[in-house]
Design a protein around this motif. Structure first.
Motif, PDB file in Angstrom:
ATOM      1  N   ARG A  38     -45.554  14.638   8.351  1.00 34.36           N
ATOM      2  CA  ARG A  38     -45.073  13.669   9.631  1.00 34.36           C
ATOM      3  C   ARG A  38     -45.459  14.281  11.245  1.00 34.36           C
ATOM      4  N   GLN A  39     -45.938  15.552  11.128  1.00 35.27           N
ATOM      5  CA  GLN A  39     -46.102  16.252  12.774  1.00 35.27           C
ATOM      6  C   GLN A  39     -47.251  15.712  13.026  1.00 35.27           C
ATOM      7  N   PRO A  40     -47.435  15.908  14.016  1.00 34.99           N
ATOM      8  CA  PRO A  40     -49.220  15.050  14.553  1.00 34.99           C
ATOM      9  C   PRO A  40     -49.735  16.355  15.100  1.00 34.99           C
ATOM     10  N   GLU A  41     -48.850  16.799  15.919  1.00 36.93           N
ATOM     11  CA  GLU A  41     -49.103  18.635  16.978  1.00 36.93           C
ATOM     12  C   GLU A  41     -49.388  19.318  15.370  1.00 36.93           C
ATOM     13  N   ILE A  42     -48.566  19.399  14.146  1.00 37.12           N
ATOM     14  CA  ILE A  42     -49.097  20.368  12.908  1.00 37.12           C
ATOM     15  C   ILE A  42     -50.740  20.388  12.677  1.00 37.12           C
TER      16      ILE A  42
ATOM     17  N   GLY B 138     -45.882  25.747   9.861  1.00 42.24           N
ATOM     18  CA  GLY B 138     -45.725  25.125  11.342  1.00 42.24           C
ATOM     19  C   GLY B 138     -44.392  24.336  11.921  1.00 42.24           C
ATOM     20  N   LEU B 139     -43.914  24.128  10.845  1.00 38.60           N
ATOM     21  CA  LEU B 139     -42.498  23.034  10.815  1.00 38.60           C
ATOM     22  C   LEU B 139     -41.953  24.180  11.424  1.00 38.60           C
ATOM     23  N   SER B 140     -40.716  23.700  11.736  1.00 35.18           N
ATOM     24  CA  SER B 140     -39.535  25.075  12.425  1.00 35.18           C
ATOM     25  C   SER B 140     -38.579  25.228  11.225  1.00 35.18           C
ATOM     26  N   PRO B 141     -37.647  26.169  11.337  1.00 36.85           N
ATOM     27  CA  PRO B 141     -36.182  27.003  10.765  1.00 36.85           C
ATOM     28  C   PRO B 141     -35.839  25.315  10.654  1.00 36.85           C
TER      29      PRO B 141
END
Lengths: 365, 365
Positions: A38-42, B138-141
Motif C-alpha cells: 500500500r506504500q508506493p515508496e516501498i 520498509g514499513l515503520s514500527p
C-alpha cells in the motif's frame, strides 16, 4: 538511493524466465504480492528489480537483480538473506556473483593480513607458501606435536590442524596448542626458520572465546577456521579484533553458491586471509575453470579489501607442485597433507622435498 | 565404543559405489590414506566404516556410514563437520538422515517448549495454530504495529516479523518490538484473546545479545530465528537459556541435506519449537512426500527430544486451510502472510476468515 547487485543462474524455459526473475526479485525483497503493497515508496525503494536477463546455456539464464542496500541492515545475516536467504531453497537457482556499492562495502574490512600480511608473517616473499596438516584426528597432543616438529624441521611455512580436529577429548585445545607451539618453536630454533602453527578454531561463541584466549596466551599468530561451520556472522565478528591471520576452510560450504563466490569472494569479504579449496584433479570435482575463478575472486583488486591467498588442496601430492604453481602462480599456498604422511618413516625427507620443489618451481613460472 | 550413523544418497555407477562409499568414510573421518595411518587403534576407533550400501534408484545408492561419536567432540560444529563437512562440497552426495546414540543425543536438549509448550503458551489445545507475518520490510514500527493490531484483533495466534526484517534503520529492533508488543497487548485486552508477537532475531553474537535483552524487557515470549543465517552453533548456544519459544525459519538452509533432515530433524535437535518450511503447492518446489517427511521428522517420538511444530508456509492462502489441515493434522501451525495482506482494507475480515477456517477445519480431520 543505493543498490547492490546480485547475479543468479536460473534454470528455466525461455518462456518462463521473465516471470521467474520477477518472482525472485519479490522473494528476495518484499516477499509479498506487489499489488498488496500500500506504500508506493516501498515499491520504489525496497522492492528488488530485475536489471537484466541473458541466456548463458541450454535452459540456463543469467539474471541480475538490483536490491536496496538498506534491506541488508549493513550486517552479515541481512546481506546473506538478501542474496541467498529463501532462494537457497530453490534448487534451480544458483547465486554466482554479487556487487556491493561503496556504502555497503565499507561495512566490511575483509582480510586483516591478506597476502601481504601472510608473507610478512611467514617471511616468504619470492615463492608460493607451503602448508601441511596434522592428521589423523585421534592422535594425542604429544603425537601431533611430534609430527609438527618434523614438518617444521622440513621447512614447511604453515602447519595446520586437520580441520576435523576440533575439541575432542583425545586432543583438547589447550594441551594440543601448547604442545604443538612448543614443538614448532623448538624446530624453528634449530633451523633458523619461521614455521607457524595454525590450530583449528571451532565451537559456539563461548567455546571460541575460551579457545582464542588460550591461543593468544600460547602466542598463536594464525588460525584455521571454517566460517560456515561456526556461522558467517560469528566469523565476521570474531575477525574484528582477532589479531591473527585466518586460513579459511570450506567445510559445510557447499550450497549452490558458486564456489568462486562462496570460498573466494564472500569468505574474503568477511575476513579470511587465505582460503583453502578443493583443487582440480584431487578428491573433489571442481574444474580448472572453477579453481581459476576462485583464485581470481580471492586475489583480484577490490576497493579497500585486501587480497586473500588461494590454497588449492584436497588430495594434492608433492609430484604436482610444479604444475600447481604453474597454474596459480606465485601468490599461492600449497597444501599437501596425507601425501606427506604417506612417507611414513621418511616424513622429514618428503617434507623437505615438498619445500624444495616449491622453491624450485618459481624459476619455471 | 560409541558410533553414530549417517545416511547418504550418492550418485554413482554400480561399479564404483563401493570405492565411493569407502572414500566418503575416509573423507568424513581421518581424511588421509588409511595405509598411512601408523596407529592401529585409530583405524579401529576413529576411521568411519561403511555399514551398508543399497541401490535406491537409477544410479543412486543409499550408503550408511558408522562414525565414532568421539570425533564430533559432542559439539555442534564437530557434529555438522562429521556429517556433512567436506562432503557438502561434493555435488553428487546428499545427506538424508542421521542417527545419534544416547551418549551423543544427551548432549542436545532439543526444543524447550515443543508442541506442548507452544500450545500452553498460546492456550490453543484443540486445533492447529495460526500464524501470519508483518510485511513488507520498509514499513515503520508504527505501520508494523498497526498491522499487528489488526491481525491480533482478527484472532491470529502468532504474528511474526517477516524474516527479512532484521535490524534495518527503517524499523530498528528496539522501537519495532516496543511498538508491536504494545499494539498486540492492546488488541488482546480488547478481544480477551492471547496473540503473541515473534520478532525476527538476526545478527552477530553481539547483536543477538543486545536484541535479546530488549526482547526480554518488552516481555517477548517467542522469537523467529533462521538458524543457518546466524550459524547453527550460535543458535544452539542461544537457545540454552533463552526462555522463549523459537520459530525456526529456513532462510539460507538449502544445501543438499534432505529438507526433512535439515529443517525437521536437525533444527529440532538444536532447539526450534516450530519449524517453518515451504509447503507443497506454493512458491517453492517441495513435493508432498518431502513435506510429509519433514513434518514426521519434526513430530515423531525421539528419546527426550520434544516434538517440534511443523509450519507449512511460502505462498499459502486462506482458501487452502482445509486441505492443509487435512494433510498435516492437528499439530500444525498455519502460516498465511501475503494472502491476508492482499485483502487491503478488508484485512481484519480476511484475518477473521482465516482464523475461523482453521477452527472449523478440525471437525473434518
Amino acid at each position: 538511493m543505493h543498490w547492490l547487485e546480485a547475479t543468479y543462474h536460473i534454470q528455466s524455459n525461455p518462456g518462463d524466465i521473465e516471470a521467474r526473475a520477477e518472482a525472485l526479485a519479490i522473494e528476495q525483497s518484499i516477499e509479498m504480492p506487489p499489488s498488496a503493497v500500500r506504500q508506493p515508496e516501498i515499491l520504489r525503494e525496497i522492492l528488488a528489480r530485475v536489471e537484466s536477463i541473458a541466456q548463458v546455456g541450454e535452459g540456463i539464464f543469467r539474471v541480475v537483480l538490483r536490491m536496496a542496500t538498506d534491506t541488508t541492515a549493513f550486517q552479515v545475516p541481512g546481506l546473506i538473506n538478501v542474496l541467498f536467504g529463501n532462494c537457497s531453497l530453490q534448487e534451480d537457482i544458483e547465486l554466482v556473483d554479487f556487487h556491493l556499492p561503496p556504502s555497503l562495502l565499507s561495512a566490511f574490512s575483509g582480510p586483516r593480513f591478506g597476502i601481504a600480511g601472510l608473507r610478512q608473517l611467514t617471511n616468504v616473499h619470492d615463492r608460493p607458501l607451503t602448508c601441511t596438516a596434522l592428521k589423523p584426528q585421534g592422535l594425542s597432543p604429544t603425537q601431533l606435536a611430534e609430527l609438527a616438529y618434523t614438518f617444521a624441521l622440513g621447512g614447511i611455512d604453515i602447519v595446520k590442524d586437520d580441520h576435523g580436529i576440533t575439541n575432542q577429548h583425545f586432543a583438547p585445545f589447550a594441551h594440543r596448542v601448547r604442545a604443538i607451539m612448543r614443538a614448532v618453536a623448538q624446530a624453528n630454533a634449530e633451523t633458523g626458520l619461521n614455521t607457524h602453527y595454525a590450530p583449528m578454531l571451532a565451537g559456539s561463541p563461548r567455546t571460541l572465546r575460551d579457545n582464542l584466549q588460550i591461543a593468544r596466551k600460547e602466542g598463536v599468530r594464525m588460525v584455521l577456521v571454517a566460517p560456515m561451520l561456526i556461522g558467517l556472522p560469528v566469523f565476521h565478528e570474531m575477525v574484528e579484533d582477532l589479531g591473527m591471520a585466518v586460513l579459511g576452510h570450506p567445510a559445510f560450504a557447499g550450497n549452490r553458491m558458486a564456489p568462486a563466490l562462496m570460498l573466494g569472494k564472500l569468505f574474503r569479504l568477511l575476513g579470511t586471509d587465505a582460503t583453502i579449496f578443493p583443487n582440480y584433479g584431487g578428491r573433489f570435482a571442481y574444474s580448472t575453470q572453477t579453481c581459476m575463478d576462485l583464485a581470481q575472486a580471492a586475489r583480484a583488486p577490490w576497493a579497500h579489501i585486501h587480497p586473500s591467498l588461494p590454497v588449492p588442496a584436497g588430495g594434492m601430492t608433492v609430484e604436482r607442485v610444479e604444475e600447481i604453481v604453474g597454474f596459480y602462480g606465485l601468490d599461492t599456498m600449497l597444501l599437501v597433507g596425507g601425501n606427506l604422511l604417506a612417507a611414513g618413516d621418511h616424513l622429514l625427507e618428503r617434507t623437505q622435498a615438498f619445500v624444495q620443489k616449491v622453491a624450485a618451481s618459481v624459476e619455471k613460472i
